[in-house]
Scaffold this active site. Structure first.
Site, PDB file in Angstrom:
ATOM      1  N   LYS A 202      59.265  68.868  52.742  1.00 41.11           N
ATOM      2  CA  LYS A 202      57.869  68.901  53.226  1.00 41.11           C
ATOM      3  C   LYS A 202      57.157  70.195  52.841  1.00 41.11           C
ATOM      4  CE  LYS A 202      58.164  65.156  56.468  1.00 41.11           C
ATOM      5  NZ  LYS A 202      58.333  64.662  57.831  1.00 41.11           N
ATOM      6  N   ARG A 237      66.641  63.377  58.854  1.00 38.17           N
ATOM      7  CA  ARG A 237      66.135  62.357  57.918  1.00 38.17           C
ATOM      8  C   ARG A 237      65.840  63.063  56.605  1.00 38.17           C
ATOM      9  NH1 ARG A 237      61.264  60.548  56.113  1.00 38.17           N
ATOM     10  NH2 ARG A 237      61.046  58.300  55.814  1.00 38.17           N
TER      11      ARG A 237
HETATM   12  N1  HH2 Z   1      58.587  61.705  57.782  1.00 33.08           N
HETATM   13  C1  HH2 Z   1      58.078  60.843  56.867  1.00 33.08           C
HETATM   14  C2  HH2 Z   1      58.138  59.460  57.092  1.00 33.08           C
HETATM   15  N2  HH2 Z   1      58.730  58.952  58.199  1.00 33.08           N
HETATM   16  N3  HH2 Z   1      59.889  59.291  60.223  1.00 33.08           N
HETATM   17  C3  HH2 Z   1      60.408  60.121  61.127  1.00 33.08           C
HETATM   18  N4  HH2 Z   1      61.007  59.643  62.227  1.00 33.08           N
HETATM   19  N5  HH2 Z   1      60.353  61.488  60.977  1.00 33.08           N
HETATM   20  C4  HH2 Z   1      59.751  62.075  59.899  1.00 33.08           C
HETATM   21  O1  HH2 Z   1      59.694  63.322  59.818  1.00 33.08           O
HETATM   22  C5  HH2 Z   1      59.194  61.210  58.899  1.00 33.08           C
HETATM   23  C6  HH2 Z   1      59.273  59.795  59.113  1.00 33.08           C
HETATM   24  C7  HH2 Z   1      57.450  61.368  55.613  1.00 33.08           C
HETATM   25  O2  HH2 Z   1      58.406  61.506  54.576  1.00 33.08           O
HETATM   26  P1  HH2 Z   1      58.607  60.441  53.380  1.00 33.08           P
HETATM   27  O3  HH2 Z   1      59.029  59.122  53.938  1.00 33.08           O
HETATM   28  O4  HH2 Z   1      59.491  60.998  52.334  1.00 33.08           O
HETATM   29  O5  HH2 Z   1      57.168  60.365  52.714  1.00 33.08           O
HETATM   30  P2  HH2 Z   1      56.044  59.250  52.689  1.00 33.08           P
HETATM   31  O6  HH2 Z   1      55.548  59.073  54.094  1.00 33.08           O
HETATM   32  O7  HH2 Z   1      55.000  59.805  51.768  1.00 33.08           O
HETATM   33  O8  HH2 Z   1      56.663  57.974  52.180  1.00 33.08           O
END
Ligand code: HH2
Length: 257
Positions: A202, A237
């Site tokens: 992030k 995660r």
């Molecule tokens: N962060 C993201 C998405 N889902 N869920 C939880 N529980 N906690 C988090 O910190 C979290 C989450 C964002 O990361 P990512 O899935 O890699 O990115 P994107 O939302 O752009 O797909």
């Protein structure tokens, strides 16, 4: 928890696993690398992103969940805010609902309860399209903690027994807020629920070290997951399962003496 983004536009790996065959291969890598859970998402929640229509989200995740549920060796989690998507994936064999809106939609509570699913309750201030427009808190930890406690009570009342809470790193928070949430993570464990954190790649990690490219944020991610584990997080995660697993193995050894 290994991240599987079946999206064209996720902030760090958008487009890499958008085709079902690539998504399945990625899931197998995550599992071989030591993921205990695979979290499948069909909608990016990066700052500024717009919601994806339900049909499109279903089109992205259903084939992947279907194929993985048949042979995955680990529980599958569905990262969605939409009850229709959660319902379809739980029917196919997913076991966990990961909802970045903290199960605020009563229909989502009902779906998770009906399927006897576990759920992750995450805190987000605002929505992805506007969450990073100057978020302000008096005490970020106290405010996030109060929200998570309130949503956990609602989830229990709806009949969801297996819960985890997540302060939502990067969701309506400045870099300083994210550092404070990690520094004071113990204050969440005192709610008596497993704590999950998602610092992986992030921007608060990149900002500190001048690493704008998400691919250059592994060291920051490793530091963050180790600190989170030392402060009581049960689940992290992450995108980079193998290096995180190795770093956490050392943290575990130090913690248990
Ligand atoms: N962060 C993201 C998405 N889902 N869920 C939880 N529980 N906690 C988090 O910190 C979290 C989450 C964002 O990361 P990512 O899935 O890699 O990115 P994107 O939302 O752009 O797909």
């Amino acid at each position: 928890m290994g991240i599987l983004n079946v999206t064209p536009d996720s902030f760090s790996d958008g487009g890499s696993y958008f085709e079902p065959e690539k998504a399945l291969a990625r899931a197998r890598t995550l599992i071989d690398d030591g993921a205990d859970i695979v979290d499948i998402g069909g909608e990016s929640s990066r700052p500024g992103s717009q919601p994806v229509p339900v049909d499109e989200e279903l089109r992205r995740v259903v084939p992947v969940v279907q194929a993985l549920a048949a042979d995955a060796r680990v529980p599958l989690s569905i990262d969605t805010t939409k009850p229709e998507v959660a319902d379809a994936c739980l029917r196919l064999g997913a076991r966990i609902v990961n909802d970045i809106t903290g199960l605020r939609n009563p229909e989502m509570l009902a779906v998770a309860a009906r399927h006897n699913a576990a759920a992750v309750i995450m805190h987000m201030r605002g929505m992805p399209r506007n969450m990073q427009l100057d978020p302000v808190y008096d005490d970020v930890v106290a405010e996030v903690r109060e929200f998570l406690a309130e949503r956990a009570t609602a989830a229990r009342e709806a009949g969801i027994a297996d819960l985890a809470i997540d302060p939502g790193i990067g969701f309506g928070k400045t870099a300083a807020h994210n550092f404070e949430l990690l520094r004071r993570l113990e204050e969440f464990t005192s709610l008596g629920l497993p704590v999950l954190v998602g610092p992986s790649r992030k921007s608060f990690l990149g900002a500190l070290q001048g690493q704008e490219a998400t691919s250059r944020r592994l060291e920051g991610t490793l530091a963050a997951v180790v600190i989170a584990a030392m402060k009581g997080a049960c689940v992290v995660r992450v995108h980079d399962v193998l290096p995180c697993r190795r770093a956490l193995q050392l943290a575990d050894a130090m913690r248990s003496g």
